[in-house]
Structures are given as structure tokens and as C-alpha cells.
Design a protein around this motif. Structure first.
Motif: not given
Lengths: 171, 618
Positions: B580, B585, B595, B600
Motif C-alpha cells: 500500500c 491498511i 482499510i 485509501c
């Protein structure tokens, strides 16, 4: 011995003068004249545009107008290696966006910058390279790479970085 | 007038003679090179040299089977032509070794065999029986992938320049035009204007100086038919242009090739030089008194230059902007002189029509669309490549029979035909015959012949946005409807893709489409709304899902995605944490991870790496 620090006369202008000989007074040959100039310099410097204007007997504003109309011409210095990323329809649906991301990430380009600071690479998204059957496609200089995945990118670019490292200072 | 017949006989004998030697043929069009064809060439020729083998190597243009590139053929004396695909350099050398030592084809990489009058090998499909070839009619692509495009003698041996000879020795210009009109040939560049009528108009235009121009500015993303002809059989185009020159009374021709096709330019230049040195182009062609010279003008990267008046401005060295018609190029074209302008495929059809007669050509196709058409099959299709089919065949036959259906067993969603000027065709209309008029009725167009197949993972709103982005960038800015209209349409589409669309947007979009379509100056603007109109017509529910439910069911529009981890499937291996890029995460090792949607960026890198299929988007 390494000659990196010596100033060398700019042979490119001599080459330009020679190229422009065949276009003297030919006002219809702006595009081929610009193409050959860009071959010499990698882009179109101001002085070169003025030289073309003088040779073709056309105002430099008109040359400038043509140069800015076509996508092929560049007024800023560009990298030694040009990476053309095809963003045509076939490449788009096969994920060319991710390839472009992988390239800018590998080269550390941020904020819309398209040329690396060391002038080694310029990244250029292009409309269609016409090799749609091989999508997604990228072309580095004259070399085409088909069915590229984001994971392939670092390896492909490394070839050019190495090649250049070797050429840089053999002394 | 001199005849080429003696020479042709000589070249045919030479070709026959070369069949008595072992020969390796490698496809080195741009596609073949991109797939690694040049590496195979290098490796095989090194092997032949180091072992001093009596094997001839030949390069050829596009064979059409992009899906199996890189390709190599092995011709042993007295045996069928064996075609191998999906090769690596090592495999190619092994295949040649096996042929030479044991006289056997290698079963592993074989694609097909072409017996050419020799006894066929058992258990290998014949080329003309492969699903990709069976439905095709090789008309203008007849020599592509067979001859070496850089050898004019190959072209001449296979009936090349026989049509030009016939025209110069036995036909008047008006007879030539009459044959072209009777064949029913229509322009292959998109609009479909009858070629005979165009030539007639240029013929009747008064003027001692006229021009023949070839539009090889194949700018539609997803189209590469013309490139294959330019790279694979350049003399076919030159012959067609010379015949046109004779018919309309022109002694000079220009081929406007886009700068993105360096190989095509190189091969054309060689073809022109070779034809001139044999007296087939230049002054007093074959002693007939007819003069015709061809020059190349390299484009400089502007899609609008595919429009005929813009293209001619570009040849003149100006900004490539279109102008109002009339006057049409036939009256006032290049440098104000009467000019005939057709695209590559149109001219390439001409020699065949002259040689075989108008009736044979007109026997193929539908009532108002005659002959064959080359399509470029690309996108999410199993067999990508070039297919030449009789006009009138259904889209379903092209996509599923020839193209082998959708990749990875996914579901078909649509096929975009005609590039950014065309439209998409949904599943229920797949049985439509492909001809100029039927496609127009569906809101698409034949265009130059690019077919981009899309599967269930394609978002049609994103497709419309993609095409609008393209036309908006390529709009030359001369007329306001196209310059401003495409910009506003793009902004609305971007808004919808970002999940900020309102119901009102669809109405605004539709009315903008109407204005841009009816009031733009040239074809670029007039057809720019087509992809939007077609997606609105056939996939309106996808627009509505983006606007009302804020969902992109294909999972393409990232702003509308939710990436989540299924706690039951997650093993807590932490691979996703490492990959990521934003540290979104979180979770302990061996326990389900989560998440953080605020962090994100929906790059989906975690989804690709997760071995347990625990991460999903919705």
C-alpha cells in the motif's frame, strides 16, 4: 582523459545551417524544416526558429504558430530517451494508465513533470502508436515494447539507465 | 509502350527458384517488432551464419495474426509453408534445427500450415481453415505477409503494376473512371463517398496542374489497417495513386503519413525510389508519355489533419486547420489546384478492380456497400489482428468467429466501431451487417475500420469520457462549437465519473451533443458527440448508476469505489500492508486487516497482490 568540463563549440548550429540550405526561400517547407531541426537539437530552441524564419523567408511568428499547433514539436529541452506511452483506445482498455503511473513512479516524476532532472528521460503520452494488437504498448526512442505490464517497467527502463551510465564518463 | 511481362516472367521464375531452397520468413511490421520479431531475426540469422547453413532469410509485413506474434515461417523445398507463433528466440532456433535435422515440423509452436500445392502434413490445421482465416477474403491484403515489401520484384511477380500497364496501354481516363464507378467502391477512410464520383469531379475540373493526395494520417486510436498496407505492400498504394493520376490528369502525388509511423515512411521512400529506377514512376512511365511523381509529406502529430482540407493545409506547411467546403478539393485543393484525395485502403483497392474488372468487385458486399473491408480487431478479444472480410458480414461473426470471443471468458459488453467519431454496439445488435448505411443507423460509423472490443470490466461512461478527452485535446480551436462544446461535454463527463453528477447533467449533455454535432465546421466536431450519444442510447443505465447510486459497476471510476477487506478470508499475511503506497491498511499479523477509506487512494495494488482473494471493490 575525461573532457566533460571543456566547452565544445556548438556543432548543432553548423548542422542546422547545412540542413536549411535546401529550404532557402521555400515557404511551404516549414514542417519538414522544423522536423529536421528537432532531429538536431531534440527540441526547437528560439535561435533555431529564428534561423528557419530567415532561411525560408517567413516571419518567425508564423513558424512559431506552426510549431505550437502540432503535437510533435517541443519548445523546451527534452530528455535523451523519449518514452512514448500509447493511450489509444485499445491500450486504454488494456490498462495503459497503470503503465504510465508505473513509469512516472519509477523515474520519480511528480506533479505533472514529464522530464527527469538529469535530462535522461521524457515521458510522453501519445494518442495511438498503431500497434493495437500488442496493447498496451510503449515505445522508447524507436524501440517498441508490446504487452507491457506495470511490473515489466523497471526492468525495461533499467536497460536505458545502464546504457547511459556506461556512455557518460568512460575515462 | 514497354511491357513489364518479360520482366515479370523473369521475377516469377526467380521466385519459383527460391522455393527450391530452405527459407525462413519473419514478420517484421511494427507489431511483429514490438512483439520481439527482430530479436528472433537476429538469433536465427546468427545460428544460420555460425553453422554456415544454406538457409535464406526473408522479412515480410503484417500477416494479420497479431495475437500470435512474434511469427516465423519455415519453407522447406517441396513442403508446405509452416507458420509458428508466440515464439521466443530460442524456440525459433530449435524449430529450425528440427526441420533441418529430421525434416519435421515442431508441434509445440505451430499455428497453421499452408500446403501451396504440396502434400499437407497430418494433424496440422491448414491456414485457410483456421477460425481466424476461414471467413476472410484477402483482397487488398493478398500480398501482405507473403512478399518482402522492400523488394519491388516480389510485387511485380505477383501481378504488380499490371493494372497500371493495362490502363496506360488500353484505357482512356474516362474508361478508368467508369470502371471505378461501376465497381461501387466507396471511400474507406470513414465517410464512404463513392470513389468514382470523386474522380469524375476532379477529371472535369479545369486546370493544367492537378494533384493526387493520399490520406495516410491514420489517427483513429485503435486503427492500424493503413499502416499494415504501407508497411506490408507499399507498391499497391503507389500503383493505385498512379492510376488515379492518369484518370484525373494529374502528374504529381503526395502521401501524407503520420509521424508516428517511421517504418511506413522508410518503406514508402524505398518503394518510390525503386519504382522510379525501373521507370514505373517518374517521367514517361513505361514509354507511355504519362508522367507521375510521388512525394511523402510526414505529418507532425495533429489528429485533425485526417480531415481533408486540414491535411492539405498541413502539406502546404501551414497550421492544419480545416476550412469550409465548398469549394471541394476536386475544384480547389492543394495550392488551390484541383485535387483528388482518398485514403490508403481506397487507393489500394484500385489495382485489383482494374485487373479483375468492376463486376468481380461489385459481386462482393451488400447492395450499397461493395467489396471487402479491413478491420483492426483489438481490445478484450482473444484473437487481435487484422481481418479483411466481405462487407455485409455480421459483427457477431467478426468478434466471435474470427476474433474468437472475449478474453478470459468474460462477458461481451460492446464494440466501439469507427474510433472517436463512431459509436458502440451492444450485444443485442451484434447481428447487424457491417456496411456503411446500417452502421450509421445505429449511431456508429464504418470509420476507418477500428474495432475495439470491450468486456464487462469496461465502464461505458469512462469510455465516453476517454473519447471526449481525445477529441477535446485534438480540437484545432478554429470553430467555437467544437472548441467550447467538447470542453463542456468533457467537464460534465468527468463530473459524472467523479460521482458528482446530477440528473440535470444528462439533459445538458444531450443538448450540447446536438449543438456540437450540427454546428461544427468539420468532421472532427460533427462526429465528436457520437461516442456520448451512443453510450447514452445503449448504456443509459450506467450513467444513471453513476449519478443516482454513485456506483460504477465495472469498477473503473475510482472515485466511486470502495475497497474493502473480507475479514473471513483475510489471513493477516501483511502483504497488502507492504504494497500500500499510502499506508491505508492497518492490522496485526495473522489477524484480519482493515482499510482506512479516508487514506485509501483506490489504486488497487493490494487487490492484485492478495493471494487469498480477500480484497474486493464495489
Amino acid at each position: 582523459m575525461c573532457n566533460c568540463n571543456e566547452t565544445i563549440p556548438d556543432l548543432r548550429y553548423a548542422a542546422l545551417e547545412k540542413t536549411l540550405e535546401k529550404y532557402q526561400g521555400k515557404s511551404g517547407k516549414i514542417i519538414p524544416a522544423l522536423q529536421e531541426t528537432q532531429e538536431i537539437f531534440g527540441y526547437l530552441p528560439d535561435d533555431a526558429i529564428k534561423a528557419i524564419a530567415a532561411a525560408l523567408k517567413v516571419p518567425s511568428s508564423e513558424i512559431f504558430g506552426v510549431a505550437t499547433f502540432y503535437g510533435q514539436f517541443h519548445l523546451q529541452a527534452r530528455g535523451k530517451n523519449i518514452i512514448r506511452v500509447c493511450t489509444g483506445t485499445a491500450c486504454h482498455v488494456q490498462g495503459s494508465g497503470k503503465i504510465l503511473d508505473a513509469i512516472t513512479q519509477t523515474l520519480g516524476l511528480t506533479g505533472g513533470m514529464m522530464t527527469t532532472e538529469d535530462l535522461l528521460f521524457t515521458v510522453e503520452p501519445v494518442a495511438c502508436l498503431g500497434a493495437c494488437g500488442m496493447a498496451p504498448v510503449i515505445m522508447i526512442n524507436e524501440e517498441a515494447y508490446g504487452r507491457v505490464s506495470p511490473d515489466d517497467v523497471p526492468e525495461i527502463l533499467a536497460q536505458y539507465q545502464e546504457k547511459d551510465g556506461k556512455e557518460k564518463c568512460i575515462a | 509502350m514497354h511491357s513489364l511481362n518479360d520482366m515479370r516472367k523473369q521475377f516469377q521464375d526467380a521466385l519459383e527458384e527460391s522455393r527450391k531452397h530452405t527459407r525462413v520468413v519473419i514478420g517484421l511490421g511494427t507489431c511483429g517488432i514490438a512483439a520481439g520479431g527482430d530479436k528472433i531475426w537476429h538469433e536465427v540469422s546468427r545460428y544460420i551464419e555460425t553453422h554456415r547453413l544454406e538457409v535464406e532469410m526473408m522479412s515480410t509485413g503484417c500477416i494479420g495474426m497479431c495475437y500470435a506474434e512474434p511469427l516465423m515461417e519455415v519453407h522447406m523445398p517441396g513442403e508446405p509453408r509452416f507458420i509458428y507463433g508466440n515464439l521466443t528466440p530460442e524456440a525459433a532456433v530449435d524449430i529450425l534445427k528440427l526441420h533441418l535435422s529430421e525434416g519435421k515440423p515442431s508441434p509445440e509452436y505451430i499455428v497453421a500450415q499452408d500446403p501451396r500445392g504440396f502434400e499437407a502434413a497430418a494433424n496440422i490445421t491448414r491456414l485457410d481453415e483456421t477460425p481466424f482465416y476461414k471467413r476472410q477474403t484477402k483482397n487488398i491484403l493478398g500480398r501482405c505477409g507473403i512478399i518482402d515489401p522492400e523488394q519491388i520484384v516480389h510485387y511485380i511477380a505477383l501481378d504488380g503494376y499490371a493494372a497500371l500497364e493495362k490502363v496506360l496501354s488500353a484505357m482512356s481516363p474516362i474508361q478508368v473512371i467508369e470502371v471505378i464507378s461501376r465497381s461501387g467502391l466507396r471511400g474507406r477512410g470513414g465517410g464512404g463517398f463513392p470513389t468514382g464520383r470523386k474522380w469524375e469531379a476532379a477529371y472535369h475540373s479545369y486546370g493544367s496542374k492537378k494533384y493526387v493526395v493520399c490520406n495516410a494520417d491514420e489517427g483513429d486510436p485503435g486503427a492500424f489497417m493503413d499502416r499494415s498496407v504501407l508497411e506490408g505492400d507499399p507498391h499497391e498504394l503507389l500503383e493505385g495513386m498512379a492510376i488515379c493520376g492518369y484518370a484525373i490528369g494529374a502528374d504529381e502525388g503526395y502521401i501524407y503519413v503520420r509521424a508516428e509511423y517511421p517504418l511506413a515512411i522508410k518503406r514508402l521512400k524505398k518503394a518510390i525510389r525503386d519504382a522510379e529506377s525501373m521507370g514505373i514512376l517518374g517521367d514517361n512511365i513505361l514509354g507511355s508519355g504519362f508522367n507521375f511523381r510521388v512525394q511523402i509529406a510526414a505529418g507532425a502529430g495533429a489528429f485533425v489533419c485526417g480531415e481533408e482540407t486540414a491535411l492539405m493545409h498541413s502539406i502546404e506547411g501551414k497550421r492544419g486547420m480545416p476550412r469550409v467546403r465548398p469549394p471541394y478539393p476536386a475544384q480547389s485543393g492543394l495550392w488551390g489546384k484541383p485535387t483528388n484525395i482518398n485514403n490508403v485502403e481506397t487507393y489500394a483497392n484500385v489495382p485489383g478492380i482494374i485487373r479483375q474488372g468492376a463486376d468481380q468487385f461489385a459481386a462482393m458486399g451488400t447492395e450499397n456497400s461493395k467489396g471487402s473491408k479491413v478491420f483492426a480487431l483489438t481490445g478484450k478479444i482473444n484473437r487481435t489482428g487484422l481481418a479483411e472480410v466481405p462487407i455485409g458480414i455480421s459483427l457477431r461473426d467478426i468478434v466471435f468467429d474470427i476474433g474468437g470471443g472475449i478474453q478470459n471468458h468474460k462477458k461481451y459488453k460492446a464494440v466501439q466501431i469507427g474510433g472517436p467519431s463512431g459509436g458502440c454496439i451492444p450485444e443485442n445488435l451484434l447481428d447487424t451487417p457491417v456496411d456503411y448505411d446500417s452502421l450509421l443507423q445505429l449511431g456508429a460509423m464504418m470509420g476507418s475500420g477500428g474495432l475495439v472490443v470491450m468486456d464487462e470490466d469496461t465502464c461505458m461512461v469512462d469510455v465516453a469520457r476517454y473519447f471526449l478527452h481525445f477529441t477535446q485535446e485534438e480540437s484545432c480551436g478554429k470553430c467555437a462549437p467544437c472548441r467550447e462544446g467538447t470542453m463542456r461535454m468533457l467537464q460534465i463527463l468527468e463530473k459524472i465519473c467523479d460521482g458528482k453528477g446530477t440528473p440535470q447533467d444528462l439533459d445538458t449533455l444531450e443538448s450540447l451533443c446536438r449543438v456540437v454535432k450540427t454546428t461544427s465546421l468539420c468532421g472532427l466536431g460533427q462526429s465528436a458527440p457520437n461516442p456520448v450519444l451512443a453510450t447514452l442510447r445503449y448504456f443509459r443505465s450506467e450513467y444513471e448508476a453513476h449519478i443516482y447510486d454513485k456506483k460504477c459497476h465495472a469498477g473503473v471510476c475510482t472515485e466511486l469505489l470502495d475497497i474493502t477487506i473480507n475479514a473471513d478470508k483475510c489471513k493477516g499475511c501483511t502483504v497488502c500492508v507492504d504494497v500500500c503506497p499510502t499506508g491505508a491498511i492497518k492490522g496485526e499479523r495473522k489477524k484480519p486487516h482493515v482499510i482506512d477509506p479516508a487514506v485509501c487512494i483506490k489504486c488497487q495494488a493490494c487487490m492484485v497482490k492478495c493471494k487469498f482473494g480477500a480484497i474486493s471493490r464495489g
